[in-house]
Design a protein around this motif. Sequence first.
Motif, short mmCIF file in Angstrom:
data_model
loop_
_atom_site.label_atom_id
_atom_site.label_comp_id
_atom_site.label_asym_id
_atom_site.label_seq_id
_atom_site.Cartn_x
_atom_site.Cartn_y
_atom_site.Cartn_z
N CYS A 141 0.81 -1.23 0.00
CA CYS A 141 0.00 0.00 0.00
C CYS A 141 0.84 1.27 0.00
N ILE A 142 0.45 2.23 -0.84
CA ILE A 142 1.14 3.52 -0.86
C ILE A 142 0.25 4.64 -0.30
N ARG A 143 -0.84 4.26 0.38
CA ARG A 143 -1.71 5.21 1.09
C ARG A 143 -2.29 6.31 0.19
N CYS A 144 -2.82 5.90 -0.95
CA CYS A 144 -3.37 6.90 -1.88
C CYS A 144 -4.84 7.16 -1.61
N GLY A 145 -5.52 6.21 -0.97
CA GLY A 145 -6.93 6.40 -0.69
C GLY A 145 -7.85 6.08 -1.86
N ALA A 146 -7.32 5.60 -2.97
CA ALA A 146 -8.19 5.31 -4.13
C ALA A 146 -9.25 4.28 -3.77
N CYS A 147 -8.87 3.30 -2.98
CA CYS A 147 -9.85 2.27 -2.60
C CYS A 147 -10.98 2.86 -1.77
N ILE A 150 -8.76 -0.23 2.72
CA ILE A 150 -7.42 -0.40 3.27
C ILE A 150 -7.50 -0.54 4.79
N CYS A 158 -6.99 0.04 -6.96
CA CYS A 158 -5.69 0.11 -6.29
C CYS A 158 -4.55 0.20 -7.30
N PRO A 159 -3.73 1.25 -7.20
CA PRO A 159 -2.66 1.44 -8.18
C PRO A 159 -1.57 0.38 -8.09
N VAL A 160 -1.46 -0.29 -6.95
CA VAL A 160 -0.41 -1.31 -6.84
C VAL A 160 -1.02 -2.71 -6.76
N ILE A 219 -3.34 -4.38 -5.04
CA ILE A 219 -3.57 -5.20 -3.85
C ILE A 219 -4.96 -5.83 -3.99
N LEU A 221 -7.63 -6.35 -2.51
CA LEU A 221 -8.23 -5.99 -1.22
C LEU A 221 -9.43 -6.86 -0.84
S1 SF4 Z 1 -5.91 1.90 -3.25
FE1 SF4 Z 1 -4.28 0.44 -2.74
S2 SF4 Z 1 -2.49 1.74 -2.42
FE2 SF4 Z 1 -4.24 3.10 -2.36
S3 SF4 Z 1 -4.78 3.24 -0.17
FE3 SF4 Z 1 -6.03 1.61 -1.03
S4 SF4 Z 1 -4.82 -0.24 -0.67
FE4 SF4 Z 1 -3.43 1.47 -0.42
#
Ligand code: SF4
Lengths: 477, 236
Positions: free
Chosen positions: A315-321, A344, A375-377, A379, A381
């Motif tokens: 996770c890069i803490r972007c908040g997209a999720c 997240i 999620c940009p990376v 995950i 979820l």
């Molecule tokens: S979208 Fe992915 S990277 Fe971004 S906060 Fe949620 S879990 Fe983390």
Amino acid sequence: MSIQYNKHTFKDNVEENLNNSFMRGAVVSAQDRLRTGRINAAEELGDWEEWRAHGEEIRQHVLNNLDYYLHELAENVEKAGGHVFFAKTAKDATDYIQEVATKKNAKKIVKSKSMVTEEISLNEALEEAGCTVVETDLGEYILQIDNHDKPSHIVAPALHKNAQQVKDVFVDKLDYNPQKSAEAGELARHVRTTLRNEFLTADIGITGCNFAVAESGSICLVTNEGNAGMVTTIPKTQITVMGMERLVPTFEELEVLVNMLTRSAVGQKLPSYVNVMTGPRKPGETDGPEEFHLVIVDNGRSNILGTDFQSILQCIRCGACVNVCPVYRHIGGHSYNSIYSGPIGAVLTPLLAGYEDYKELPYASSLCGACSEACPVKIPLHELLLKHRERIVEQEGKAPISEAMLMKAFSLGGSSSSIYATGAKIASRVVAPLSKNGKISKGPGPLKAWTEVRDFPAPKKERFRDWFKEHEKGSDK
Amino acid sequence: MIQHREEFLETIGNSLKRTVNTKVKPQRNWKYAPQKKGYQGLSQDDLLEILEKQCDKIHTDVVTTTVKDLPNALEQVVDQYGGGPISMWQDSRFDDYNLKPLYEEKWPNKGYDVSKWFPELGEQNIQNAEKANIGLTFSEYVLAESGTVVLFSDQAHGKSVGLLPNNFIAIVKKSMIVPRMTQVAELLNKRIESGESLPSAIDFVSGPSNSADIEMKLVVGVHGPIHATYIILMDE
Ligand code: SF4
């Protein structure tokens, strides 16, 4: 603030939030704006799926070689003249930081927004050591001066307050002239003046860390307001606290992830400030810290590493999720009772803070998969949420939430045709562990409140994103 | 000083179910490289066009000029921002570009205080920047895609100059416009690989500071500058 906000039950938190109509409206429009921003930014960039695949492989590579890169990072920070402290627990970290503060005889500390310092309750520890701690991110600052109100969104922490409420707080706490307007610009300008003074008189600056670069020992901070720049320019001592997984091998990967982070968080190509710092100031330099400490925090992360849940550390803490989650949309950030909200938060909080207090969180999801898709990376979820549920049932002998309520809440109606699950396979996996034993309670579970929500999505056979677009046009705002 | 590294890495090794590796550099065999695509075969003019479009979106003015006309152009921007005090780097390029008459005569005559960043002034530098209405810097690179200037700080180039004043002006050469952060990252990588140390601060600045923390409304100038102008030297 620690990871947990209060001792209320999940149900009470949800109910309280559902009754706050301003907050619910604010959540909906923030989600819409941030989500649209992200989708546009991704489209503009092109090849978004390839970017995601690259983001994923970078993060996985780092996690699989975390020992090497942390070692290298520490070497290079030291070479640049900084100190590195590896903290196994939150307490190790706060003890060390208290020690530095005491040694420096620090009275005032300025901070830029950081999740990990919240996670380890750093502010409380510093106050205990006799320091005044000032948050400098506008949203965080508003919450702090309003008697430590709780953040409601990862990237927009004061989302639940309207401008008038902010003005009232300013009049009360910052001598804001009551005759002046409640216009956002005017309010922000007032903070510029009050906080400028804090920056200039602070003894220590504390930051989180968006990414560290192993090869150079650099720390990268990303902000729009410029507060991280101030925190790392003026005070004589700087302490940066990073979760142990937040690093990249070289600038090449840093660049990729910074680009993905800001596009995914707010739809920007780059934020106004990307500050890259390498060690303390050099001889002859006037600004930047004289002394630099990097505190690398485990605090439960190594228990996640090497398990089925390892990917959450990508996770890069972007908040997209958070911005695509239909459940977050309805219950708001405070319901999660954690600094980490949305999908997240539903995955990470129980891992860091235990099932005891957070066993309901993995059920705060419709398993629609929108989070995993956003999620940009990459995950997975919703799959991790399922894994949690399986484990909880194994441990507790029953689910903390009744199957019937769950189905009703998400209008699944027990039908496997629901597209909320990304396929019948997943739907049946949800149901299986819940109905395995006969112990499921029929009483009103915490999800009851959700069923009272006016227009809870009842999707047909359409993709979630199309559904969302459709509803955006309608009365949902 | 590095503290508790060994036991910390030991725990990580246990989690990863292998012995700790701190010696063998992991191979980075990336399957993907999306950042290397796009922006191929663009001229500096094309890049300038992309830059101008983006700056428009981030509330940043772009002024194009030539070395010969720079003193005039700069004077105008400074006047538009309401004049001094002006805080600037100490940089031989100011003289190379014939700006001395401006900061040594014209501005002082107009009553604009000018302060240069001299290491021997110490803390006074920061106070000057804090009081300044305008901060004036050069930028080593400009990223077209995001409208970003890149400030390297050192003894004579204080970070505060780009951060503390109300208004921010950066002078850049057209030849230094690159497509995106990718190119600068490559250059920094090369620097590190050849054993060079990095500046203690590299700031990528894209327009004025801003926030959307109150009702998600965009406001400019929260902590850093409220306005920003990039002056592009077309013949450089
Ligand atoms: S979208 Fe992915 S990277 Fe971004 S906060 Fe949620 S879990 Fe983390």
